[in-house]
Scaffold this active site. Structure first.
Site, mmCIF file in Angstrom:
data_model
loop_
_atom_site.group_PDB
_atom_site.id
_atom_site.type_symbol
_atom_site.label_atom_id
_atom_site.label_comp_id
_atom_site.label_asym_id
_atom_site.label_seq_id
_atom_site.Cartn_x
_atom_site.Cartn_y
_atom_site.Cartn_z
ATOM 1 N N ARG A 76 0.820 -1.221 0.000
ATOM 2 C CA ARG A 76 0.000 0.000 0.000
ATOM 3 C C ARG A 76 0.850 1.266 0.000
ATOM 4 O O ARG A 76 0.525 2.255 -0.657
ATOM 5 C CB ARG A 76 -0.925 0.011 1.222
ATOM 6 C CG ARG A 76 -2.109 -0.886 1.042
ATOM 7 C CD ARG A 76 -2.971 -0.933 2.283
ATOM 8 N NE ARG A 76 -4.076 -1.835 2.051
ATOM 9 C CZ ARG A 76 -5.224 -1.488 1.480
ATOM 10 N NH1 ARG A 76 -5.456 -0.242 1.136
ATOM 11 N NH2 ARG A 76 -6.162 -2.381 1.274
ATOM 12 N N MET A 101 -12.890 3.804 -2.697
ATOM 13 C CA MET A 101 -13.121 2.660 -1.825
ATOM 14 C C MET A 101 -11.834 1.942 -1.401
ATOM 15 O O MET A 101 -11.866 0.740 -1.118
ATOM 16 C CB MET A 101 -14.058 1.660 -2.506
ATOM 17 C CG MET A 101 -15.424 2.243 -2.832
ATOM 18 S SD MET A 101 -16.253 2.914 -1.393
ATOM 19 C CE MET A 101 -16.791 1.397 -0.631
ATOM 20 N N ARG A 102 -10.725 2.660 -1.360
ATOM 21 C CA ARG A 102 -9.488 2.027 -0.914
ATOM 22 C C ARG A 102 -8.925 2.872 0.229
ATOM 23 O O ARG A 102 -8.814 4.102 0.098
ATOM 24 C CB ARG A 102 -8.500 1.973 -2.085
ATOM 25 C CG ARG A 102 -7.268 1.156 -1.820
ATOM 26 C CD ARG A 102 -6.401 1.142 -3.083
ATOM 27 N NE ARG A 102 -5.024 0.880 -2.748
ATOM 28 C CZ ARG A 102 -4.493 -0.340 -2.710
ATOM 29 N NH1 ARG A 102 -5.210 -1.391 -3.004
ATOM 30 N NH2 ARG A 102 -3.233 -0.498 -2.374
ATOM 31 N N ILE A 103 -8.589 2.220 1.319
ATOM 32 C CA ILE A 103 -8.099 2.961 2.479
ATOM 33 C C ILE A 103 -6.718 3.528 2.184
ATOM 34 O O ILE A 103 -5.835 2.833 1.651
ATOM 35 C CB ILE A 103 -8.096 2.054 3.732
ATOM 36 C CG1 ILE A 103 -9.547 1.776 4.132
ATOM 37 C CG2 ILE A 103 -7.336 2.707 4.884
ATOM 38 C CD1 ILE A 103 -9.706 0.744 5.217
ATOM 39 N N HIS A 120 -19.284 11.403 3.538
ATOM 40 C CA HIS A 120 -19.761 10.161 4.146
ATOM 41 C C HIS A 120 -21.280 10.249 4.313
ATOM 42 O O HIS A 120 -21.792 11.265 4.797
ATOM 43 C CB HIS A 120 -19.076 9.965 5.506
ATOM 44 C CG HIS A 120 -19.455 8.686 6.179
ATOM 45 N ND1 HIS A 120 -18.917 7.477 5.814
ATOM 46 C CD2 HIS A 120 -20.345 8.429 7.172
ATOM 47 C CE1 HIS A 120 -19.448 6.518 6.557
ATOM 48 N NE2 HIS A 120 -20.309 7.062 7.395
HETATM 49 C C1 GRF Z 1 -21.569 8.398 -1.555
HETATM 50 O O1 GRF Z 1 -22.726 7.977 -0.896
HETATM 51 C C2 GRF Z 1 -20.540 8.885 -0.552
HETATM 52 O O2 GRF Z 1 -21.114 9.444 0.568
HETATM 53 C C3 GRF Z 1 -19.808 7.629 -0.193
HETATM 54 O O3 GRF Z 1 -19.754 6.870 -1.383
HETATM 55 C C4 GRF Z 1 -20.823 7.244 -2.228
HETATM 56 C C5 GRF Z 1 -20.208 7.670 -3.525
HETATM 57 O O4 GRF Z 1 -21.170 7.979 -4.480
HETATM 58 N N1 GRF Z 1 -18.505 7.921 0.355
HETATM 59 P P1 GRF Z 1 -20.722 8.656 -5.834
HETATM 60 O O5 GRF Z 1 -19.676 7.740 -6.469
HETATM 61 O O6 GRF Z 1 -20.173 10.009 -5.520
HETATM 62 O O7 GRF Z 1 -21.977 8.719 -6.661
#
Ligand code: GRF
Length: 225
Positions: A76, A101-103, A120
């Site tokens: 990482r 979606m990756r920390i 969030h």
């Molecule tokens: C959103 O609900 C955001 O709050 C979360 O992931 C989702 C991303 O949606 N972190 P998008 O890809 O911006 O449509």
């Protein structure tokens, strides 16, 4: 020890948006830029997923995109070091995580301390993590919402910039609640970015204040429906 104070820069900024999925928050930020509401340009849209719809949309919008395959890096840290290199090349001032979606490693978070935001779909610090709309309904809370916060190494726990409150209705499903929260996300994320490049965000410890130019005062940032 004196409290560390950070004030966001008043300048025409360069943004990197990180996406892994559909990219609706990226579009909301880009639309606000196109409407001259944010004093910044998007320097690059980055993804860890080659097929991320958000990346495709960025290409259609003629923005520079970058995909790095995580499998090609030893660990990482090596992956994040490469991203840092790419962002430095483009003199990026602010990283906007938008469904990334990756920390990120502590190394990356340190490099972009006070210069990286996330959105969030819950009222943090309640319901960090994933599937939070479902968790909020199942817990029985009456209100949820959305939070824009600065990113620290502790996931979903950085200083809160703006929150929007969304009531939970008795007949809500995960999807119906997610839809209503998303509408608020699309308002508060561009707003937070706008405030950042107006030089109007001040971070003192865990608290983020909005500097009000009218009264010369500083106010905690709040927004509700
Ligand atoms: C959103 O609900 C955001 O709050 C979360 O992931 C989702 C991303 O949606 N972190 P998008 O890809 O911006 O449509």
């Amino acid at each position: 020890m004196a409290e560390e104070i950070f004030v966001s820069p008043k300048k025409k900024g360069k943004i990197a948006v990180f996406v892994s999925g559909r990219g609706s928050n990226f579009m909301a930020i880009h639309d606000a830029i196109l409407a001259n509401k944010i004093n910044a340009d998007i320097a690059v849209v980055f993804s860890n997923k080659e097929e991320a719809p958000g990346l495709k949309i960025a290409q259609q919008r003629n923005l520079e995109t970058l995909y790095l395959n995580p499998k090609l890096y030893a660990d990482r840290d090596e992956y994040d070091k490469e991203i840092i290199k790419e962002l430095k090349k483009r003199e990026v001032d602010l990283v906007c995580l938008a469904g990334y979606m990756r920390i990120l490693t502590p190394l990356f978070c340190k490099e972009f301390k006070n210069r990286m935001m996330n959105i969030h779909p819950a009222l943090l610090p309640s319901f960090p993590g994933l599937h939070v709309q479902k968790k909020a309904i199942e817990w029985g809370v009456k209100y949820s919402g959305a939070t824009v916060h600065f990113v620290t190494a502790e996931v979903d726990m950085g200083p809160i910039i703006i929150q929007a409150v969304v009531p939970i209705l008795q007949d809500d499903t995960e999807d119906s609640l997610a839809d209503r929260i998303l509408k608020e996300e699309h308002k508060i994320y561009p707003e937070a970015v706008r405030l950042f490049f107006e030089g109007n965000l001040e971070v003192r410890g865990r608290r983020v204040f909005i500097k009000s130019s009218e009264c010369g005062d500083t106010q905690p940032t709040t927004r509700s429906k």
